[in-house]
Motif scaffolding. Sequence first.
Motif: not given
Length: 324
Positions: A165-180, A269-278
């Motif tokens: 349920a990411f916002r598009r700016d959150e999704l775009a700003s993710l780094d590999l270091a943010h994943l666990r 659809y837009t990137a925000h559709s991912l969040r709305a669809s969740f």
Amino acid sequence: METLPIVPDAAVGAARHIDEYAAAGARYVTTGQQGAANTQRAYAGDWRRFTAWCREHGRESLPADVLTVAAFVTALAEAGKKVATIQRHCAALSKAHQLAGLPTPTDDRQLKTLLEGISREKGVRQKQAPAFTLAYFKRVLQGIDVERLDGVRDRALLLLGLAGAFRRDELASLDLAHLRFDEDGLVVELPRSKTNQKGEAEEKAVFFSPDRRSCPVRAVKDWLAVLEQHGRTSGPLFLSFHKGQRLSRRRLSTFSLNEIVQLRLGAPYTAHSLRASFVTIAKLNGADDAEVMNQTKHKTTDMIRRYTRLDNVRQHNAAQKLGL
């Protein structure tokens, strides 16, 4: 607090002074506004637009009187601007006056009446990103060519965007270091978001799916394997491509991310559709508001109701539970 200088009445309309206000005001608004980066840029642009309008009409921008703001708002309405755009301009003007330690003209009762009249005449219904069904989403995934590198990336982007349920700016700003990763799936650390501007710890959980074809965790791992093959073990998670499927070092912009979603899911659809669809899919599957908010990080249930796209009268309807 540093305050913006006040132009003497005799200097009203002087381009040199107004331009100074535009530059300083935009900087103060951008610095002082603690919202998302997109909101900061919008406020700064709104402030520049207002000061330019004041210069053109020989009016003082800071402090601005109620009549000046009312005239500006009316000009925006007559130019066909949306109600949400007009409201954002007023918010930017209010922020600039607050930061300068000045009374804000947008608090005036008559101005509020004017804005209400504009809202009634134009309508306040905002255009919302549509939600898709899970069945449609799975069909889209099956059509993605994962023999291509951009197909592997786009599949991971779509699945992670929906499941988290990411916002598009959150999704775009993710780094590999943010994943666990762990045995249950994936935990994604959000260093900053629209509702978390102070960098407090905030995480999203993404789980393994029984169906590998629609598993967000495995899709992300597939993309990480591609990155590793190209020597990318740190930095941005989602990168752009050069022509010929050559991986670049550039982070995907929010604009490019939105284009990818529209390319894969279709123009409505837009990137925000991912969040709305969740939100919509989770609610249809019986999730309560608290469960949804734990992933979306919304602060109120009102926002959950706003995000839920239940357009069919038979969807999520208590009439099915009467037991007749």
